[in-house]
Design an enzyme around this catalytic site. Sequence first.
Site, PDB file in Angstrom:
ATOM      1  N   LYS A   7      41.168 -32.202  25.428  1.00  0.00           N
ATOM      2  CA  LYS A   7      40.017 -32.878  26.044  1.00  0.00           C
ATOM      3  C   LYS A   7      39.225 -33.664  24.997  1.00  0.00           C
ATOM      4  O   LYS A   7      38.652 -34.702  25.307  1.00  0.00           O
ATOM      5  CB  LYS A   7      39.140 -31.861  26.778  1.00  0.00           C
ATOM      6  CG  LYS A   7      39.820 -31.296  28.025  1.00  0.00           C
ATOM      7  CD  LYS A   7      40.018 -32.376  29.089  1.00  0.00           C
ATOM      8  CE  LYS A   7      41.003 -31.983  30.171  1.00  0.00           C
ATOM      9  NZ  LYS A   7      41.108 -32.951  31.263  1.00  0.00           N
TER      10      LYS A   7
ATOM     11  N   TYR B 186      43.843 -26.647  24.893  1.00  0.00           N
ATOM     12  CA  TYR B 186      43.150 -27.337  25.984  1.00  0.00           C
ATOM     13  C   TYR B 186      41.936 -28.104  25.464  1.00  0.00           C
ATOM     14  O   TYR B 186      41.772 -29.292  25.734  1.00  0.00           O
ATOM     15  CB  TYR B 186      42.717 -26.343  27.069  1.00  0.00           C
ATOM     16  CG  TYR B 186      41.859 -27.014  28.122  1.00  0.00           C
ATOM     17  CD1 TYR B 186      42.454 -27.783  29.128  1.00  0.00           C
ATOM     18  CD2 TYR B 186      40.469 -26.920  28.098  1.00  0.00           C
ATOM     19  CE1 TYR B 186      41.670 -28.433  30.069  1.00  0.00           C
ATOM     20  CE2 TYR B 186      39.684 -27.552  29.038  1.00  0.00           C
ATOM     21  CZ  TYR B 186      40.293 -28.312  30.024  1.00  0.00           C
ATOM     22  OH  TYR B 186      39.523 -28.961  30.955  1.00  0.00           O
TER      23      TYR B 186
HETATM   24  N1  LIG Z   1      37.368 -26.586  36.357  1.00  0.00           N
HETATM   25  C1  LIG Z   1      36.719 -26.804  35.219  1.00  0.00           C
HETATM   26  O1  LIG Z   1      35.892 -25.979  34.761  1.00  0.00           O
HETATM   27  C2  LIG Z   1      36.913 -28.113  34.482  1.00  0.00           C
HETATM   28  C3  LIG Z   1      35.939 -28.485  33.541  1.00  0.00           C
HETATM   29  C4  LIG Z   1      36.101 -29.676  32.847  1.00  0.00           C
HETATM   30  C5  LIG Z   1      37.205 -30.481  33.099  1.00  0.00           C
HETATM   31  N2  LIG Z   1      38.130 -30.092  34.015  1.00  0.00           N
HETATM   32  C6  LIG Z   1      39.291 -30.973  34.251  1.00  0.00           C
HETATM   33  O2  LIG Z   1      39.292 -31.380  35.595  1.00  0.00           O
HETATM   34  C7  LIG Z   1      40.627 -31.748  35.973  1.00  0.00           C
HETATM   35  C8  LIG Z   1      40.951 -31.088  37.292  1.00  0.00           C
HETATM   36  O3  LIG Z   1      40.964 -29.675  37.129  1.00  0.00           O
HETATM   37  P1  LIG Z   1      40.403 -28.691  38.239  1.00  0.00           P
HETATM   38  O4  LIG Z   1      39.340 -27.889  37.639  1.00  0.00           O
HETATM   39  O5  LIG Z   1      40.136 -29.422  39.498  1.00  0.00           O
HETATM   40  O6  LIG Z   1      41.657 -27.697  38.380  1.00  0.00           O
HETATM   41  P2  LIG Z   1      42.743 -27.488  39.530  1.00  0.00           P
HETATM   42  O7  LIG Z   1      42.097 -27.175  40.818  1.00  0.00           O
HETATM   43  O8  LIG Z   1      43.717 -26.548  38.944  1.00  0.00           O
HETATM   44  O9  LIG Z   1      43.412 -28.940  39.669  1.00  0.00           O
HETATM   45  C9  LIG Z   1      44.341 -29.438  38.750  1.00  0.00           C
HETATM   46  C10 LIG Z   1      45.121 -30.554  39.432  1.00  0.00           C
HETATM   47  O10 LIG Z   1      45.998 -31.149  38.455  1.00  0.00           O
HETATM   48  C11 LIG Z   1      47.323 -31.138  38.986  1.00  0.00           C
HETATM   49  N3  LIG Z   1      48.331 -31.041  37.940  1.00  0.00           N
HETATM   50  C12 LIG Z   1      48.395 -30.155  36.927  1.00  0.00           C
HETATM   51  N4  LIG Z   1      49.494 -30.372  36.189  1.00  0.00           N
HETATM   52  C13 LIG Z   1      50.126 -31.432  36.748  1.00  0.00           C
HETATM   53  C14 LIG Z   1      51.317 -32.131  36.454  1.00  0.00           C
HETATM   54  N5  LIG Z   1      52.106 -31.794  35.410  1.00  0.00           N
HETATM   55  N6  LIG Z   1      51.682 -33.169  37.248  1.00  0.00           N
HETATM   56  C15 LIG Z   1      50.917 -33.512  38.294  1.00  0.00           C
HETATM   57  N7  LIG Z   1      49.780 -32.887  38.632  1.00  0.00           N
HETATM   58  C16 LIG Z   1      49.392 -31.863  37.868  1.00  0.00           C
HETATM   59  C17 LIG Z   1      47.348 -29.923  39.908  1.00  0.00           C
HETATM   60  O11 LIG Z   1      48.399 -30.091  40.829  1.00  0.00           O
HETATM   61  P3  LIG Z   1      49.617 -29.019  40.964  1.00  0.00           P
HETATM   62  O12 LIG Z   1      49.009 -27.764  41.466  1.00  0.00           O
HETATM   63  O13 LIG Z   1      50.527 -29.688  41.898  1.00  0.00           O
HETATM   64  O14 LIG Z   1      50.169 -28.846  39.577  1.00  0.00           O
HETATM   65  C18 LIG Z   1      45.985 -30.041  40.562  1.00  0.00           C
HETATM   66  O15 LIG Z   1      46.021 -30.996  41.593  1.00  0.00           O
HETATM   67  C19 LIG Z   1      41.518 -31.291  34.811  1.00  0.00           C
HETATM   68  O16 LIG Z   1      41.827 -32.416  34.016  1.00  0.00           O
HETATM   69  C20 LIG Z   1      40.651 -30.330  34.043  1.00  0.00           C
HETATM   70  O17 LIG Z   1      40.997 -30.283  32.693  1.00  0.00           O
HETATM   71  C21 LIG Z   1      38.010 -28.929  34.716  1.00  0.00           C
END
Ligand SMILES: NC(=O)c1ccc[n+]([C@@H]2O[C@H](COP(=O)([O-])OP(=O)(O)OC[C@H]3O[C@@H](n4cnc5c(N)ncnc54)[C@H](OP(=O)(O)O)[C@@H]3O)[C@@H](O)[C@H]2O)c1
Length: 263
Positions: A157, A153
């Site tokens: 990133k 992961y």
């Molecule tokens: N939360 C953190 O601490 C954090 C920190 C830094 C960066 N981020 C980044 O922020 C972004 C959003 O994450 P989040 O924290 O909001 O997590 P989240 O609530 O799990 O959201 C992830 C989203 O991505 C979608 N997704 C995952 N795999 C997919 C696929 N193969 N095709 C289409 N959609 C897909 C999920 O939809 P489905 O459920 O339909 O799969 C969901 O809508 C990610 O890129 C993550 O790496 C998160």
Amino acid sequence: MARKQQGLAVVTGASSGIGYELARVCAQEGFELLVVADEPQIEAAADSIRSGCDVPVQALQADLATEAGVERVVEAIGGRPVAALLANAGRGLGDAFLDQTWHEIRRVVDTNVTGTLYLIHRVAQDMRARGSGRILITGSIAGFIPGAYHAVYNASKAFLDSFSFALRAELKESGVTVTCLMPGATETDFFERADMADTRLGQAGKDDAAGVARTGFDAMMAGDGDVVSGWMNKLRAAIANVTPAAVLARMHAGQARPQSGRK
Ligand SMILES: NC(=O)c1ccc[n+]([C@@H]2O[C@H](COP(=O)([O-])OP(=O)(O)OC[C@H]3O[C@@H](n4cnc5c(N)ncnc54)[C@H](OP(=O)(O)O)[C@@H]3O)[C@@H](O)[C@H]2O)c1
């Protein structure tokens, strides 16, 4: 209430967390929306966004880890000019690299890296031809840190953080802006889905997803190159920049190693 017509925004990973909040801000600011995620929950998310705004919101269920899924997004765009592409879909994967399955590892790379690149490649050609468009890529401050026990992961990133700056430089004179949103740990379903609830990182205090999304949206609209959300994360990023990679990796192991003693 929408302020003014801003054109079409495509938001991926909009069914929950940061992507859902990004989509909400876009709608509040007058963007028509195409929201995409892999699971049926995207329909409920679209309903919820619709109820709070007066812009059209189209939902699409597509697996963005596959080229076929990305093609479905292009099909749903249907030749309309995309004013903003928010490439946010992503997933984590906890545990030691050798204890993960290859299928899970591959899915992280296919979603975070390959699918994101392919979608941007398909959509940004038209932006460049038109001489306008905004791209927001959700990277992470994790990209600055070799992520022992979250290795693939963090590496994915690092790829996106780097790619975002490079693409921005290539598109400098084109009228297309590229912005990298770099959140720190944020309160979403992310850690649960990554099977990291039993880690220090998973249990630590986190930022509010709506605040992170607003920060990213504002940076995208300002055409900024990158934004680290929150002053604590800015500090973490600054420390990471001057700390040897081997030390960062050891520190990360302490934060991301499973506590429950599972293999
Ligand atoms: N939360 C953190 O601490 C954090 C920190 C830094 C960066 N981020 C980044 O922020 C972004 C959003 O994450 P989040 O924290 O909001 O997590 P989240 O609530 O799990 O959201 C992830 C989203 O991505 C979608 N997704 C995952 N795999 C997919 C696929 N193969 N095709 C289409 N959609 C897909 C999920 O939809 P489905 O459920 O339909 O799969 C969901 O809508 C990610 O890129 C993550 O790496 C998160």
